[in-house]
Design a protein around this motif. Structure first.
Motif, PDB file in Angstrom:
ATOM      1  N   GLY A   1       0.872  -1.336  -0.048  1.00  0.00           N
ATOM      2  CA  GLY A   1      -0.218  -0.044   0.045  1.00  0.00           C
ATOM      3  C   GLY A   1       0.895   1.113  -0.032  1.00  0.00           C
ATOM      4  N   VAL A   2       0.420   2.222  -0.491  1.00  0.00           N
ATOM      5  CA  VAL A   2       1.019   3.638  -0.441  1.00  0.00           C
ATOM      6  C   VAL A   2       1.659   3.978   0.909  1.00  0.00           C
ATOM      7  N   PRO A   3       2.652   4.819   0.832  1.00  0.00           N
ATOM      8  CA  PRO A   3       3.307   5.117   2.043  1.00  0.00           C
ATOM      9  C   PRO A   3       2.060   6.028   2.931  1.00  0.00           C
ATOM     10  N   GLY A   4       2.049   5.628   3.956  1.00  0.00           N
ATOM     11  CA  GLY A   4       1.054   6.459   5.183  1.00  0.00           C
ATOM     12  C   GLY A   4      -0.382   5.645   4.971  1.00  0.00           C
ATOM     13  N   VAL A   5      -0.511   4.678   4.318  1.00  0.00           N
ATOM     14  CA  VAL A   5      -1.728   4.115   4.133  1.00  0.00           C
ATOM     15  C   VAL A   5      -2.281   3.433   5.407  1.00  0.00           C
ATOM     16  N   GLY A   6      -0.947   2.861   6.472  1.00  0.00           N
ATOM     17  CA  GLY A   6      -1.188   2.241   7.539  1.00  0.00           C
ATOM     18  C   GLY A   6      -0.991   0.974   7.648  1.00  0.00           C
ATOM     19  N   LYS A   7       0.264   0.643   6.974  1.00  0.00           N
ATOM     20  CA  LYS A   7       0.659  -0.801   6.848  1.00  0.00           C
ATOM     21  C   LYS A   7       1.146  -1.258   8.161  1.00  0.00           C
ATOM     22  N   SER A   8       2.113  -0.662   8.956  1.00  0.00           N
ATOM     23  CA  SER A   8       2.798  -0.900   9.923  1.00  0.00           C
ATOM     24  C   SER A   8       1.663  -0.903  11.066  1.00  0.00           C
ATOM     25  N   SER A   9       0.846   0.003  11.101  1.00  0.00           N
ATOM     26  CA  SER A   9      -0.094   0.060  12.231  1.00  0.00           C
ATOM     27  C   SER A   9      -0.944  -1.242  12.047  1.00  0.00           C
TER      28      SER A   9
ATOM     29  N   GLY B   1      10.952   4.266  12.000  1.00  0.00           N
ATOM     30  CA  GLY B   1       9.396   4.740  12.217  1.00  0.00           C
ATOM     31  C   GLY B   1       8.777   3.333  12.374  1.00  0.00           C
ATOM     32  N   ASP B   2       9.094   2.346  11.672  1.00  0.00           N
ATOM     33  CA  ASP B   2       8.279   1.079  11.697  1.00  0.00           C
ATOM     34  C   ASP B   2       8.581   0.235  12.891  1.00  0.00           C
ATOM     35  N   LYS B   3      10.134   0.572  13.587  1.00  0.00           N
ATOM     36  CA  LYS B   3      10.201  -0.065  14.672  1.00  0.00           C
ATOM     37  C   LYS B   3       9.278   0.653  15.899  1.00  0.00           C
ATOM     38  N   THR B   4       8.960   1.834  15.752  1.00  0.00           N
ATOM     39  CA  THR B   4       8.278   2.461  16.711  1.00  0.00           C
ATOM     40  C   THR B   4       6.864   2.071  16.727  1.00  0.00           C
ATOM     41  N   ARG B   5       6.214   1.920  15.164  1.00  0.00           N
ATOM     42  CA  ARG B   5       4.940   1.681  15.049  1.00  0.00           C
ATOM     43  C   ARG B   5       4.604   0.366  15.360  1.00  0.00           C
ATOM     44  N   MET B   6       5.420  -0.675  15.541  1.00  0.00           N
ATOM     45  CA  MET B   6       5.165  -2.048  15.638  1.00  0.00           C
ATOM     46  C   MET B   6       5.805  -2.431  17.103  1.00  0.00           C
TER      47      MET B   6
ATOM     48  N   ILE C   1       5.165 -10.225   4.857  1.00  0.00           N
ATOM     49  CA  ILE C   1       6.119  -9.360   4.221  1.00  0.00           C
ATOM     50  C   ILE C   1       5.496  -8.029   3.782  1.00  0.00           C
ATOM     51  N   GLU C   2       6.035  -7.051   4.367  1.00  0.00           N
ATOM     52  CA  GLU C   2       5.416  -5.691   4.037  1.00  0.00           C
ATOM     53  C   GLU C   2       6.408  -5.089   3.091  1.00  0.00           C
ATOM     54  N   THR C   3       5.704  -4.235   1.991  1.00  0.00           N
ATOM     55  CA  THR C   3       6.542  -3.823   1.140  1.00  0.00           C
ATOM     56  C   THR C   3       5.705  -2.300   0.838  1.00  0.00           C
ATOM     57  N   VAL C   4       6.438  -1.236   0.545  1.00  0.00           N
ATOM     58  CA  VAL C   4       5.839   0.190   0.114  1.00  0.00           C
ATOM     59  C   VAL C   4       5.310   0.026  -1.170  1.00  0.00           C
ATOM     60  N   GLY C   5       3.988   0.387  -1.479  1.00  0.00           N
ATOM     61  CA  GLY C   5       3.533   0.253  -2.835  1.00  0.00           C
ATOM     62  C   GLY C   5       3.694   1.394  -3.696  1.00  0.00           C
TER      63      GLY C   5
ATOM     64  N   ALA D   1     -11.010  -2.068   7.367  1.00  0.00           N
ATOM     65  CA  ALA D   1     -10.295  -2.589   8.994  1.00  0.00           C
ATOM     66  C   ALA D   1      -9.814  -0.802   9.572  1.00  0.00           C
ATOM     67  N   SER D   2      -9.686  -1.052  10.859  1.00  0.00           N
ATOM     68  CA  SER D   2      -9.171   0.104  11.606  1.00  0.00           C
ATOM     69  C   SER D   2      -8.356  -0.488  12.484  1.00  0.00           C
ATOM     70  N   ALA D   3      -6.842   0.004  12.343  1.00  0.00           N
ATOM     71  CA  ALA D   3      -5.873  -0.384  13.333  1.00  0.00           C
ATOM     72  C   ALA D   3      -6.153   0.216  14.676  1.00  0.00           C
ATOM     73  N   HIS D   4      -6.519   1.424  14.635  1.00  0.00           N
ATOM     74  CA  HIS D   4      -7.127   2.305  15.843  1.00  0.00           C
ATOM     75  C   HIS D   4      -7.790   1.772  16.780  1.00  0.00           C
ATOM     76  N   ALA D   5      -9.056   1.333  15.870  1.00  0.00           N
ATOM     77  CA  ALA D   5     -10.367   0.774  16.653  1.00  0.00           C
ATOM     78  C   ALA D   5     -10.159  -0.640  16.898  1.00  0.00           C
TER      79      ALA D   5
HETATM   80  N1  GTP Z   1      -7.529   7.209  11.922  1.00  0.00           N
HETATM   81  C1  GTP Z   1      -6.688   6.179  11.836  1.00  0.00           C
HETATM   82  N2  GTP Z   1      -5.354   6.454  11.566  1.00  0.00           N
HETATM   83  C2  GTP Z   1      -4.431   5.668  11.367  1.00  0.00           C
HETATM   84  C3  GTP Z   1      -4.733   4.098  11.308  1.00  0.00           C
HETATM   85  N3  GTP Z   1      -3.695   3.416  11.137  1.00  0.00           N
HETATM   86  C4  GTP Z   1      -2.618   4.037  10.723  1.00  0.00           C
HETATM   87  N4  GTP Z   1      -3.038   5.393  11.114  1.00  0.00           N
HETATM   88  C5  GTP Z   1      -2.430   6.626  11.058  1.00  0.00           C
HETATM   89  O1  GTP Z   1      -1.912   6.551   9.738  1.00  0.00           O
HETATM   90  C6  GTP Z   1      -0.167   7.184   9.830  1.00  0.00           C
HETATM   91  C7  GTP Z   1       0.459   6.178   8.863  1.00  0.00           C
HETATM   92  O2  GTP Z   1       0.670   4.874   9.390  1.00  0.00           O
HETATM   93  P1  GTP Z   1       1.672   3.833   9.356  1.00  0.00           P
HETATM   94  O3  GTP Z   1       1.196   2.440   9.871  1.00  0.00           O
HETATM   95  O4  GTP Z   1       2.896   4.386   9.549  1.00  0.00           O
HETATM   96  O5  GTP Z   1       1.551   3.666   7.660  1.00  0.00           O
HETATM   97  P2  GTP Z   1       2.549   3.024   6.542  1.00  0.00           P
HETATM   98  O6  GTP Z   1       1.892   2.546   5.732  1.00  0.00           O
HETATM   99  O7  GTP Z   1       3.407   1.632   7.502  1.00  0.00           O
HETATM  100  O8  GTP Z   1       3.691   3.881   6.463  1.00  0.00           O
HETATM  101  P3  GTP Z   1       5.153   3.887   5.511  1.00  0.00           P
HETATM  102  O9  GTP Z   1       5.692   2.785   6.598  1.00  0.00           O
HETATM  103  O10 GTP Z   1       5.723   5.467   5.787  1.00  0.00           O
HETATM  104  O11 GTP Z   1       4.720   3.503   4.316  1.00  0.00           O
HETATM  105  C8  GTP Z   1      -0.052   7.334  11.117  1.00  0.00           C
HETATM  106  O12 GTP Z   1      -0.108   8.663  11.581  1.00  0.00           O
HETATM  107  C9  GTP Z   1      -1.101   6.486  12.108  1.00  0.00           C
HETATM  108  O13 GTP Z   1      -1.369   6.851  13.095  1.00  0.00           O
HETATM  109  C10 GTP Z   1      -6.239   3.910  11.715  1.00  0.00           C
HETATM  110  O14 GTP Z   1      -6.401   2.628  11.811  1.00  0.00           O
HETATM  111  N5  GTP Z   1      -6.911   4.781  11.857  1.00  0.00           N
END
Ligand code: GTP
Ligand code: MG
Length: 324
Positions: A51-59, A93-98, A142-146, A228-232
Motif C-alpha cells: 500500500g502507498v506510504p502512510g496507508v497504515g501498513k505498519s499500524s 518509524g516501523d520499529k516504533t509503530r510495531m 512481508i511488508e512492502t511500500v506500494g 479495517a481500523s488499526a486504531h479501533a
Molecule cells: N485514523 C486512523 N489512523 C491510522 C490508522 N492506522 C494508521 N493510522 C495513521 O496513519 C499514519 C501512517 O501509519 P503507518 O502505519 O505508519 O503507515 P505505513 O503505511 O506503514 O507508512 P510507511 O511505512 O511510511 O509507508 C500514522 O499517523 C497512523 O497513526 C487507523 O486505523 N485509523
C-alpha cells in the motif's frame, strides 16, 4: 543452524545477517544455512502486504500480528522498503509503530537490509522467510511500500497478497497501478474509523466494482474487499479469516503446490542470472574487454546489441580457459 531450528530469535537474527551479507566468505555459509533448513520450510502461510506510504501498513500489521498471536500462532514480519536507500529508511518509524508486536515473544520483526539492489533485497527477503519458517513461524508477513517496484517480487514469494487502500483519497487508484490491484487477493480499506466510515462504504463498493472487471485469478479465488481500523481494532479478525479461507481454498484445489513450484522455478532462474553476473564480475580479464566494448558503444562504433553479443563470446572464452 540448530539454533534456528530451535526457534532461538537471537540465532535466527544472526543467521539472517549472514544470509544478507555480501561478503564472499559469508555467501558460502549462507548457502549452507539455507540448504540445511530447506526441508523444514514451506509450512507457513505467506502473506504479502502492500500500500502507498502512510496507508497504515505498519499500524495494521501491529494489530493484525497481535491478533494472530492471540490465536496461538507465531508471526514473523519482514519488510522490504525499496525507498530506504534514498531516504535512509522508515525502518526506525516501523520499529516504533510495531513496538508492542516487536516485544511480543510470539513475534519476530526484521527490516530488510538497505544498500542493496532491489533484486538483491527481494532475494534475501525470500531466504529470510525460509529461515523464519524453519524457526517455526507459522505466519510470515512481508511488508512492502506500494510504489510499484517491489510488489511483483513480493507477489512471487507469497501465497496471499493483500493491498491496503485509503478511502476518499480522491483519485480512486491513489497511484496504485492497475497491475498491482490485479495481483491482490484482498483489498482492505484502512483507517475505517471516525469520519472515514461513510467514505469507507463508498470505497468498498468502488473497489468491488473495479476488481470485478479483472480476469479470474489463476488461483480460482475471487478477491475480497474488506475494511479495517488499526486504531479501533475493527475488521482485523475478518481479514485473518479471509486469509484462512484463501489458504483452505488453495490447499483444496492444489494451487498452493503449483504456485510454489512456479515460484521456486523462477527463484532458480533469478539465482542463475545472479550467479552469472557475479561470475562476470569475478573475471578480471573480462573486465577489460567489457570496458573496451563500452567505449565502442559510447563512440557509436558498436550497437549495444553487437557489444552484448561480443561480451557473451568473450565470457564463453574466459570460462573455457578457466575450466581447462
Ligand atoms: N485514523 C486512523 N489512523 C491510522 C490508522 N492506522 C494508521 N493510522 C495513521 O496513519 C499514519 C501512517 O501509519 P503507518 O502505519 O505508519 O503507515 P505505513 O503505511 O506503514 O507508512 P510507511 O511505512 O511510511 O509507508 C500514522 O499517523 C497512523 O497513526 C487507523 O486505523 N485509523
Ligand atoms: Mg510502515
Amino acid at each position: 543452524m540448530a539454533g534456528v531450528v530451535r526457534g532461538d530469535r537471537v540465532v535466527l537474527g544472526q543467521a539472517i545477517t549472514v544470509v544478507e551479507s555480501a561478503r564472499a566468505e559469508d555467501r558460502v555459509l549462507a548457502g549452507a544455512i539455507v540448504n540445511g533448513v530447506m526441508s523444514r520450510t514451506g509450512g507457513a502461510i505467506r502473506v504479502g502486504i502492500t500500500g502507498v506510504p502512510g496507508v497504515g501498513k505498519s499500524s495494521f500489521i501491529e494489530v493484525f500480528g497481535k491478533h494472530i498471536i492471540g490465536l496461538g500462532k507465531r508471526v514473523a514480519v519482514l519488510t522490504i522498503d525499496p525507498s530506504s536507500q534514498r531516504t535512509g529508511g522508515s525502518i526506525l518509524g516501523d520499529k516504533t509503530r510495531m513496538e508492542e508486536l516487536a516485544r511480543n515473544s510470539g513475534a519476530f520483526i526484521r527490516p530488510s537490509a538497505s544498500g542493496s539492489t532491489l533484486g538483491g533485497v527481494a532475494g534475501k527477503t525470500r531466504e529470510a522467510m525460509l529461515l523464519c519458517e524453519a524457526a517455526g513461524y507459522e505466519v510470515i508477513i512481508i511488508e512492502t511500500v506500494g510504489v510499484g517496484q517491489s510488489e511483483v517480487a513480493v507477489k512471487n514469494m507469497v501465497d496471499f497478497f493483500l493491498l491496503l487502500m485509503l478511502a476518499g483519497a480522491g483519485d480512486e487508484l491513489q497511484g496504485i497501478k492497475k497491475g498491482i490491484m490485479e495481483m491482490a487477493d484482498a483489498v482492505v480499506i484502512t483507517k475505517a474509523d471516525g469520519d472515514n466510515v461513510s467514505h469507507t462504504r463508498q470505497a468498498m463498493a468502488d473497489y468491488k466494482q473495479a476488481l470485478h472487471l479483472f480476469p479470474p485469478a489463476p488461483s480460482g479465488w475471487t478477491p475480497k474487499v474488506l475494511s479495517a481500523s488499526a486504531h479501533a481494532g475493527t475488521g482485523i479478525a475478518e481479514v485473518w479469516e479471509t486469509v484462512l479461507a484463501f489458504d483452505k481454498h488453495i490447499h483444496d484445489n492444489g494451487f498452493i503446490t503449483a504456485n510454489r513450484s512456479k515460484q521456486n522455478i523462477s527463484w532458480m532462474h533469478e539465482y542463475f542470472d545472479l550467479l552469472i553476473k557475479n561470475d562476470l564480475q569475478g573475471l578480471p580479464r573480462l573486465r577489460e574487454v567489457v570496458q573496451e566494448l563500452e567505449r565502442g558503444v559510447v563512440g557509436q562504433e558498436l550497437s549495444p546489441y553487437a557489444a552484448a553479443a561480443a561480451m557473451l563470446r568473450a565470457y564463453h572464452e574466459a570460462v573455457g580457459v578457466n575450466l581447462r
